[in-house]
Write a protein that holds these residues in place. Structure first.
Motif: not given
Length: 358
Positions: A99, A101, A121, A123, A138-139
């Protein structure tokens, strides 16, 4: 101090009479010393006097100067030519399902390399909610320190704390910040910067800092001869993994030497002037512009930034350029960027021109 600042700026910049240049957020103006270095490099190239030693000395100078400006050791700095290529290294190394962000409407070169990973993903949230949106799972958080579209600054302290709490890494784009905003790059896993704006370098200079311990988040997918520990020892055949540079140099892209010849001189000037003095100068001009806008019944976000973007006035950029006043249109906004070679007369000329066209 202020007198020395003004004298040095006056000696280094030669804008044409009648030009009010307020578009550093698109392209910085090169100082005379950098132009001289470029001319020297071009002459050496055409006359057969070019040497790798001189070019590599310039690259080393850029690496060290940028390290000082961002408060990291020189071995934490990788060089290259474009921000998107540096970001691509990080994007390519993410595991499937990671993920990432980002902030809404952040600059394309920062976010597109992640968007092309269809197994990642992505976001997106408003900038002011970024720190609160970091969550377990969250990576990576990727964000510009200063937004290109309107000059808003990210809350870097809150973001750093939120990422540490969630075990996420942070990629910071300092392209619109380095050169006027003090930065502690070692507070983030990765910091990228296109140096042709506020750092006054020729196009073709990009820097990446990699915090110690964050190397495992990048793979040297684009490694070549320039990434070897000894660049002259492994010119042929695959470079053994153990022979790649152990420092951030393993993430270098072989630099375009001419831009780096100029960049070495540009960064030296930025260091001489000092980031704190540049910030005080730039932000004071931006605040003068804010005050003038208020007197016209106008408002803009990004207080405390060197970039001011006025909503709804982007249509004025073209007629202002015809009058010798150079700004930009971004997202329908009129974007003005104030830097060290600008003065109060530039701000007042812009305000008068805007008032006359409302």
């Amino acid at each position: 101090m202020e007198t020395n600042f003004a004298e040095l700026v006056d000696a280094e910049f030669a804008l044409e009479p009648g030009i009010t240049y307020l578009n550093t957020a698109s392209l910085g103006i090169g100082p005379q010393r950098a132009a001289a270095a470029l001319h020297h490099g071009a002459d050496a190239w055409t006359s057969g006097r070019s040497t790798f030693a001189e070019a590599e000395a310039a690259v080393d100078s850029v690496r060290r100067a940028y390290a000082r400006l961002t408060n990291v050791p020189p071995d934490r700095v990788a060089v290259g030519s474009t921000v998107s290529a540096h970001v691509g290294l990080i994007a390519a190394a993410l595991p499937e399902g990671a993920e990432v962000l980002i902030a809404d409407d952040d600059f394309a070169s920062l976010v597109t390399p992640f968007a092309t990973r269809h197994d990642v993903k992505l976001r997106s949230v408003p900038l002011e909610r970024l720190a609160d949106a970091v969550r377990p799972g969250t990576d990576l958080v990727a964000v510009s320190a200063v937004q290109s579209v309107d000059g808003r600054t990210a809350d870097l302290t809150a973001l750093r704390h939120a990422a540490e709490a969630a075990g996420a890494r942070v990629l910071l784009d300092a392209t619109q910040a380095a050169g006027w905003l003090p930065l502690q790059a070692d507070g983030f896993d990765y910091v990228v910067c296109g140096a042709y704006k506020w750092l006054l370098c020729p196009r073709g200079v990009s820097l990446l800092t990699v915090r110690e311990g964050s190397e495992d988040g990048i793979s040297p997918h684009f490694a070549g001869w320039y990434n070897a520990d000894d660049i002259w020892a492994d010119l042929y055949g695959p470079i053994p993994e153990g022979s790649l540079a152990s420092s951030a140099r393993r993430f270098d892209s072989a630099p375009s030497y001419l831009p780096y010849l100029g960049a070495a001189r540009s960064l030296a000037l930025v260091e001489e002037l000092g980031i704190d003095a540049i910030r005080a100068h730039d932000v004071a001009l931006a605040e003068r512009f804010h005050a003038g806008l208020a007197s016209l019944g106008l408002d803009a976000p990004s207080r405390g930034s060197a970039i001011v973007a006025v909503p709804g006035l982007g249509r004025l950029a073209a007629p202002l350029a015809d009058a010798g006043i150079f700004v930009a249109t971004r997202g329908g906004r009129l974007r003005a960027a104030f830097h060290l070679y600008n003065g109060t007369a530039d701000v007042d000329r812009l305000l008068d021109a805007v008032a006359g066209r409302l």
